[in-house]
Scaffold this active site. Structure first.
Site, short mmCIF file in Angstrom:
data_model
loop_
_atom_site.label_atom_id
_atom_site.label_comp_id
_atom_site.label_asym_id
_atom_site.label_seq_id
_atom_site.Cartn_x
_atom_site.Cartn_y
_atom_site.Cartn_z
N GLY A 25 0.85 -1.18 0.00
CA GLY A 25 0.00 0.00 0.00
C GLY A 25 0.89 1.23 0.00
O GLY A 25 2.12 1.14 -0.11
N SER A 26 0.29 2.36 0.16
CA SER A 26 1.07 3.61 0.09
C SER A 26 2.13 3.68 1.18
O SER A 26 3.24 4.19 0.95
CB SER A 26 0.12 4.80 0.18
OG SER A 26 -0.69 4.73 1.35
N GLU A 28 3.99 1.48 2.32
CA GLU A 28 5.13 0.58 2.11
C GLU A 28 6.06 1.08 0.99
O GLU A 28 7.19 0.57 0.85
CB GLU A 28 4.63 -0.83 1.75
CG GLU A 28 4.00 -1.57 2.91
CD GLU A 28 2.68 -0.94 3.33
OE1 GLU A 28 2.51 -0.67 4.54
OE2 GLU A 28 1.83 -0.68 2.46
N GLU A 47 -3.50 -10.27 0.42
CA GLU A 47 -2.51 -10.52 1.48
C GLU A 47 -2.51 -11.96 1.97
O GLU A 47 -1.47 -12.50 2.35
CB GLU A 47 -2.75 -9.56 2.64
CG GLU A 47 -2.48 -8.10 2.31
CD GLU A 47 -3.66 -7.37 1.72
OE1 GLU A 47 -3.60 -6.13 1.59
OE2 GLU A 47 -4.68 -8.05 1.38
N HIS A 70 0.55 -4.22 3.87
CA HIS A 70 0.04 -2.90 4.20
C HIS A 70 -0.27 -2.86 5.70
O HIS A 70 -0.20 -3.87 6.39
CB HIS A 70 -1.21 -2.62 3.36
CG HIS A 70 -1.58 -1.17 3.29
ND1 HIS A 70 -0.69 -0.15 3.50
CD2 HIS A 70 -2.77 -0.58 3.03
CE1 HIS A 70 -1.30 1.00 3.37
NE2 HIS A 70 -2.57 0.78 3.08
N HIS A 280 -8.39 -32.84 16.74
CA HIS A 280 -9.40 -32.13 15.94
C HIS A 280 -10.80 -32.59 16.36
O HIS A 280 -11.51 -31.86 17.04
CB HIS A 280 -9.16 -32.38 14.45
CG HIS A 280 -10.06 -31.58 13.55
ND1 HIS A 280 -10.16 -31.82 12.20
CD2 HIS A 280 -10.89 -30.54 13.81
CE1 HIS A 280 -11.01 -30.96 11.66
NE2 HIS A 280 -11.47 -30.19 12.61
N GLY A 399 -5.25 -25.93 9.31
CA GLY A 399 -6.52 -26.25 8.69
C GLY A 399 -7.19 -25.06 8.04
O GLY A 399 -8.34 -25.16 7.61
#
Length: 524
Positions: A25-26, A28, A47, A70, A280, A399
């Site tokens: 984003g800006s 970075e 992302e 970002h 699980h 998972g």
């Protein structure tokens, strides 16, 4: 005088973190400006996909990798994928831009309030430099913490810091090294060897860390030396032992009572490179069968501390294997021939998943790396595959869906020259579908095999277990992944019979490809 950005780039280059996975984003852009030609920036379109690709790359290479995200919103988008990275113990170094320092407290647009808290408790360390001069040291800490803990870390940096000038002390960061040593004591090895010698029927339970730490062949040698039956710990994200080996007993079921039943008759259970255990399904029962003792060997102090039963030794699994091999005499081997695969099942309306996996087994090179995210076909997978090499199997460790397609791209980038196949369910594919664009953009030679059954198959299975068969939201008909792939620049084809599938799999394209296969609905 050097700038913060110059010192940071040089530090990353010296540490080998020159492949950056990101979606900027800006905030970075100041970090990415003037990036040296020795760096490779791999763009992902979401992302979560960025983190999945980096996770696969880190697991394939065994090295830390830099992820550039970002600020708050972008980092938040990454958190679902980050759960898998935490449980696979992938050393990801997440960096995120922050608003300029003077605007953070005012909650300006794109400010990350309480930045160090956002990614916790997932990351093992999170920081924001106290001032521009602290950026190089903080970046080094993020890298070292990721290496030492084998867990993702997170660093938020105000974007006006990158162009600040530094004094001569900043260069001290460039030569920093941190090393970890977890050698077991001689007395600890003697005690564990004595317990093996005294045991009537010991059993070895191996975890994904065995493969991640490069101990696959040593684990095989140790099991063969003592003629030990071998189980894989529940919910494995890596395969630590050849699954058709005569000593292989299977993957332990992921329920407390079910694990106890599977280990019945053994008086010593040695767990190497795994938590105790990643349960699980809720299957009540005793943790261990009657008369059994458990010893866990792990280099993860947190896994040792939270185990509900047994004795834990915090030490590197490699030195422990070497020490035990030197102390214990070989036992008479039993059966030495690898177990043949059964005939694959057949479907009535479409191909059975076993037919797909048998085709992969018979057509792909023996050292193929498979990234698997087809949760309803686990049983079929283990019945048909014959995996004998390290780095053959990758699975979403927590998972969390969306790992498979991006991770396949990352694994292929990390293992150039090795065949990589992503085996993905149609439900799972949609969570990381934009990875196709990255595969096409960078011409990554990866094969995506999409198993299309029109449902969330694992949910259908769980609905039966829980007595909730009438719930909505388990059907996903009408998707054409070849058309989707074409839109992202990846050639795709649909196959409907096993001969066509085998013919397609025997070809080796230069870049990515997608093969869609309609399959029968099966259960895990």
């Amino acid at each position: 005088m050097p700038t913060v950005r110059e010192i940071a780039h040089e530090f990353l280059e010296r540490r080998g973190l020159t492949t950056i996975f990101g979606n900027p984003g800006s905030n970075e852009l100041p970090f990415l400006a003037e990036l040296p030609d020795t760096f490779d920036y791999v763009l992902g379109l979401h992302e979560g996909v960025v983190v999945g690709m980096a996770d696969g790359y880190a697991q394939a290479t065994g090295r830390p990798v830099l992820v550039n995200l970002h600020a708050a919103a972008g980092s938040g988008n990454a958190m679902g994928a980050l759960t898998n990275s935490v449980h696979s113990r992938s050393p990801l170094v997440l960096t995120a831009g922050q608003q300029v320092r003077s605007a953070i407290g005012m909650d300006a647009m794109l400010a990350n309030q309480d930045a160090t808290q956002l990614m916790r408790p997932l990351v093992g360390w999170a920081g924001e430099p106290s001032c521009p001069a602290d950026v190089p040291r903080s970046l080094a800490q993020a890298v070292f913490e990721a290496e030492l803990q084998r867990r993702p870390t997170y660093l938020s940096v105000p974007y006006d810091d990158w162009t600040a000038d530094l004094d001569d002390n900043a260069a001290a960061t460039l030569d920093r090294t941190v090393r970890r040593g977890l050698a077991p004591g001689q007395g600890q090895l003697d005690d564990l060897a004595a317990r093996f010698a005294a045991a009537r029927d010991p059993v070895l339970v191996l975890g994904g860390d065995v493969d991640a730490l490069g101990l696959f062949d040593r684990a095989v040698a140790f099991a063969e030396h003592l003629a030990l039956p071998v189980w894989v710990a529940p919910s494995p994200h890596r395969l630590p032992f050849p699954n058709r080996h005569p000593l292989f007993r299977g993957v332990l079921p992921a329920g407390i009572g079910a694990v106890s039943s599977a280990l019945a008759g053994h008086d010593l259970v040695v767990v190497l490179g795994a938590p105790v255990f990643r349960y699980h399904q809720h299957v009540p029962g005793p943790f261990l069968p009657e008369g059994a003792e458990l010893v866990q060997v792990t280099d993860d102090p947190a896994a040792a501390a939270r185990a509900p039963v047994g004795e834990s030794l915090v030490a590197g699994p490699g030195p422990v294997l070497d020490g035990l091999l030197a102390r214990l005499p070989a036992r008479e081997p039993g059966e030495t021939a690898f177990v043949p695969n059964p005939e694959p099942g057949t479907g009535e309306r479409a191909l059975h998943p076993e037919q797909v996996f048998a085709a992969l087994r018979d057509t792909q090179p023996a050292d193929t790396s498979y990234v698997v995210e087809s949760t309803s076909t686990n049983s079929a997978w283990w019945r048909q595959m014959d995996l004998r090499r390290p780095g053959s199997y990758f699975w979403p460790a927590a998972g969390g869906l969306g790992f498979g397609m991006p991770a396949a791209v990352g694994v292929a980038m990390g293992l150039p020259g090795r065949q990589v196949v992503g085996v993905i369910g149609d439900g799972s594919a949609n969570y990381g579908i934009t990875a196709l664009w990255t595969a096409a953009r960078y011409r990554v030679p990866v094969t995506f095999v999409i198993l299309r059954n029109g449902t969330y198959g694992a949910l259908r299975w769980f609905a039966g277990l829980l007595g909730t068969e009438d719930v909505p939201g388990t059907e996903i008909p009408g998707m054409d992944f070849t058309a989707i792939a074409a839109g992202y620049g990846v050639p795709g084809t649909t196959v409907s019979d096993v001969d066509d599938l085998r013919a397609q799999l025997k070809t080796t394209p230069a870049g990515p490809r997608l093969i869609q296969v309609d399959t029968e609905l099966t259960t895990p």
